[in-house]
Design an enzyme around this catalytic site. Structure first.
Site, PDB file in Angstrom:
ATOM      1  N   GLU A 119      13.113  34.968 107.469  1.00 29.66           N
ATOM      2  CA  GLU A 119      12.273  35.943 108.184  1.00 29.66           C
ATOM      3  C   GLU A 119      10.854  35.383 108.345  1.00 29.66           C
ATOM      4  O   GLU A 119      10.193  35.595 109.351  1.00 29.66           O
ATOM      5  CB  GLU A 119      12.236  37.253 107.383  1.00 29.66           C
ATOM      6  CG  GLU A 119      11.397  38.323 108.035  1.00 29.66           C
ATOM      7  CD  GLU A 119      11.404  39.628 107.255  1.00 29.66           C
ATOM      8  OE1 GLU A 119      12.489  40.167 106.990  1.00 29.66           O
ATOM      9  OE2 GLU A 119      10.300  40.108 106.925  1.00 29.66           O
ATOM     10  N   ARG A 166      13.638  43.058 112.783  1.00 27.66           N
ATOM     11  CA  ARG A 166      12.649  42.010 112.461  1.00 27.66           C
ATOM     12  C   ARG A 166      12.590  40.936 113.559  1.00 27.66           C
ATOM     13  O   ARG A 166      12.472  39.741 113.287  1.00 27.66           O
ATOM     14  CB  ARG A 166      12.973  41.336 111.117  1.00 27.66           C
ATOM     15  CG  ARG A 166      13.152  42.282 109.955  1.00 27.66           C
ATOM     16  CD  ARG A 166      11.836  42.877 109.471  1.00 27.66           C
ATOM     17  NE  ARG A 166      12.040  43.551 108.209  1.00 27.66           N
ATOM     18  CZ  ARG A 166      12.321  44.859 108.111  1.00 27.66           C
ATOM     19  NH1 ARG A 166      12.382  45.622 109.187  1.00 27.66           N
ATOM     20  NH2 ARG A 166      12.480  45.398 106.921  1.00 27.66           N
ATOM     21  N   SER A 182       9.576  39.502 101.982  1.00 26.15           N
ATOM     22  CA  SER A 182      10.975  39.066 102.074  1.00 26.15           C
ATOM     23  C   SER A 182      11.031  37.719 102.776  1.00 26.15           C
ATOM     24  O   SER A 182      10.529  37.583 103.893  1.00 26.15           O
ATOM     25  CB  SER A 182      11.790  40.064 102.896  1.00 26.15           C
ATOM     26  OG  SER A 182      11.633  41.352 102.378  1.00 26.15           O
TER      27      SER A 182
END
Ligand code: FAD
Ligand code: NAP
Length: 336
Positions: free
Chosen positions: A332, A163, A237
């Site tokens: 994130e 990520r 998320s």
């Protein structure tokens, strides 16, 4: 080229946060972007580049917002093993997935139904169900906001990680991704290592695998499990799954035998959602900011939460995970 003033961004971020852009405009090409950047106020203030707004938390009103509407989906090259597909940064990511599946081009089927636009996919090296965009990534074209002009980045230039990419860190806010080119396989290698996919394919009665079936399985799992931003504001998320070394993992596993973790190079990846749930956050609500009741990794806006409300909740969650497990959670979602 219309520049809108005091423009509501509520429908332009999937959290549904009520933020307003001082100035807002869309661009459909590098030339249009360049023209906008030569005009006030975009020539001064560094603009916020917006895709589908599905990985951003707006905690303030941005002065200048530019929305990517660069279109186009095309097979640009094909050899005996691969087809190279170029997508305008303003194409929906899932339209690109569908385009590939319809032509029998394999590699992105596990990434079905990820919200957002193609141009944002390299930003955090989007990933799901054991596949990341870097697995099929060839190159991208980006406009350099600092130096001007269009630059090509190949996979090795992008610093892809879990990520992560150079665009999220080192070059944050500097490049506008205009198009991406993926290298798809003419002969598929199926990736069904995520147990949930195998189970779903079984439930669907699939006996001979195909990329279309894998895509359908992923879509079925996602729609049954994840909150639809059209119904309840969220950005997927909120935190990354933290990676720890093997020694720390052994200590934690001893103390918390139920710990959910997966081996990765150099150690283990912990399921952040599990830790958040253990801290008692799953389904909890503070005003209109809350933690989803089926996936604790997803923070939600029940309607009137502000970006600051969601941010505050995320700080409390991270503090309690640190306190209980000694593990620092990293966001994130991009905070603006
Ligand atoms: P935005 O939210 O608009 O932007 C994200 C960041 O990238 C911002 O910092 C923005 O400034 C920057 N940016 C956007 N476009 C450009 C551009 N063209 N050039 C330069 N900078 C740009 N992510 C996953 O990885 N895997 C998943 O499985 C996944 N599932 C999700 C499920 C749900 C329900 C939701 C709501 C989100 C999910 N996400 C997932 C997160 C998100 O969809 C992805 O990160 C997606 O790539 C974000 O795209 P976007 O166009 O909405 O980006
Ligand atoms: P899940 O299947 O309930 O799994 C929980 C976590 O455990 C996931 O985050 C995943 O890590 C990890 N995991 C599960 N099985 C694994 C395996 N076989 N090998 C390695 N790691 C495994 O997760 P979910 O929430 O329903 O999401 C399913 C997939 O979609 C995941 O890949 C997830 O990343 C992706 N997704 C991402 C977002 C986002 O916003 N980034 C939102 C929704 C879904 P990984 O996350 O590293 O895969």
């Amino acid at each position: 080229m219309k520049i809108l003033r005091d423009f509501s961004l509520k429908d332009y971020n999937t959290f549904g946060i009520q933020a307003r852009a001082g100035h807002f405009a869309c661009f459909g090409s590098a030339a249009a972007l360049e023209k906008l950047l030569s005009r006030e106020p975009f020539s001064g203030e560094p603009p916020l580049i917006l895709g589908g707004g599905s990985n951003i938390l707006l905690t303030r009103d941005p002065a200048c917002v530019l929305k990517n509407e660069v279109k186009g989906l095309q097979v640009v090259l094909q050899d005996d093993r691969h087809a190279y597909v170029r997508a305008g940064g303003g194409e929906r990511w899932h339209s690109l997935v569908e385009y590939c599946i319809a032509r029998g081009l394999a590699g992105v089927e596990n990434l079905s139904l990820i919200p957002g636009l193609a141009g944002a996919a390299p930003m955090q090296n989007i990933g799901a169900y054991g596949v990341e965009v870097r697995d099929v990534f060839h190159s991208l074209e980006a406009f350099d906001l600092r130096e001007g002009g269009v630059v090509t980045f190949f996979a090795e230039d992008c610093g892809f990680g879990y990520r992560e990419s150079v665009f999220k860190r080192k070059y944050r806010g500097r490049f506008v991704i205009l198009s991406i080119t993926l290298r798809l396989n003419l002969t598929p290698t199926y990736n069904i290592s995520y147990g949930a996919i195998e189970k779903e394919l079984e439930a669907m009665g699939v006996t001979t695998l195909s990329i279309r079936d894998i895509s359908r399985a992923v879509i079925r799992i996602r729609t049954s499990k994840l909150p639809d931003p059209a119904r309840i504001g969220n950005a997927g998320s909120f935190f990354k799954n933290p990676e720890i070394d093997a020694e720390k993992y052994q200590l934690l596993k001893k103390e918390f035998p139920g710990l959910v973790a997966y081996p990765v190079a150099g150690g283990y990846k912990l399921a952040a959602g599990w830790m958040i749930e253990q801290c008692g956050w799953k389904g909890r609500r503070q005003g209109d900011a809350g933690v989803h009741d089926r996936q604790a990794l997803v923070l939600v806006n029940y309607g009137q939460a502000t970006g600051a409300d969601i941010y505050r909740l995320s700080e409390e969650i991270a503090a309690s995970v640190l306190d209980r497990f000694g593990v620092a959670l990293e966001r994130e979602v991009n905070i603006y």
